[in-house]
Scaffold this motif. Sequence first.
Motif, PDB file in Angstrom:
ATOM      1  N   SER A  46       2.248   1.339   2.476  1.00 47.70           N
ATOM      2  CA  SER A  46       1.437   0.151   2.192  1.00 47.70           C
ATOM      3  C   SER A  46       1.926  -0.594   0.951  1.00 47.70           C
ATOM      4  N   VAL A  93      -4.833  -3.505  -0.507  1.00 47.79           N
ATOM      5  CA  VAL A  93      -3.700  -3.372   0.400  1.00 47.79           C
ATOM      6  C   VAL A  93      -3.430  -4.751   0.990  1.00 47.79           C
ATOM      7  N   TYR A 137       1.905  -3.669   5.169  1.00 48.43           N
ATOM      8  CA  TYR A 137       2.425  -2.352   5.533  1.00 48.43           C
ATOM      9  C   TYR A 137       3.884  -2.468   5.952  1.00 48.43           C
TER      10      TYR A 137
END
Length: 169
Positions: free
Chosen positions: A44, A61, A64
Amino acid sequence: MAGDTNKKKLVGRHKRVAFMDVTGEGTTYTRMTGFTSMSEGKNSSEYSRQYVDESSERSDVVGYAPSIDYEFDRYTNDLVQEKIAKVTDDELLGSDAQVTVVMVDLFETKADDANTCTARKRDWSVILDTEGDGTDALIYKGSLKAAGEIIKGTATTTDGWRTCTFATE
């Protein structure tokens, strides 16, 4: 308690299985067998900052970069292994080095039908590492790195999970 449907059960690693599109037609996916390792890392990306009026940092986050590290003992007459070995041995590049994989959670069946389970499909680039390691078997190692967005759906089998089909949710 007998009949307790809320009882927790440990999920065995063998209950998440992978299937690959070996023909490139996108209709039937073949089970990936003979792999001694297949672990997925989400890798991430974070956005971190600390505000002047707070004592601790915050993180979100923001993306990814998934990858699956794999290792397998090379077998003959295995279409999945043949496809990865061809990428490796012939040093294929670009879209020629991409595969489509469906990950199936056998522990998440749909409508009490053991032949239909939750699944996720994605295109991956085969990133070569080594081949030929070991003295007992010819071993291939590498990574699959995301080459497209994840597509959630269901996988269905008619042959005991040797192959499956995929349907988008």
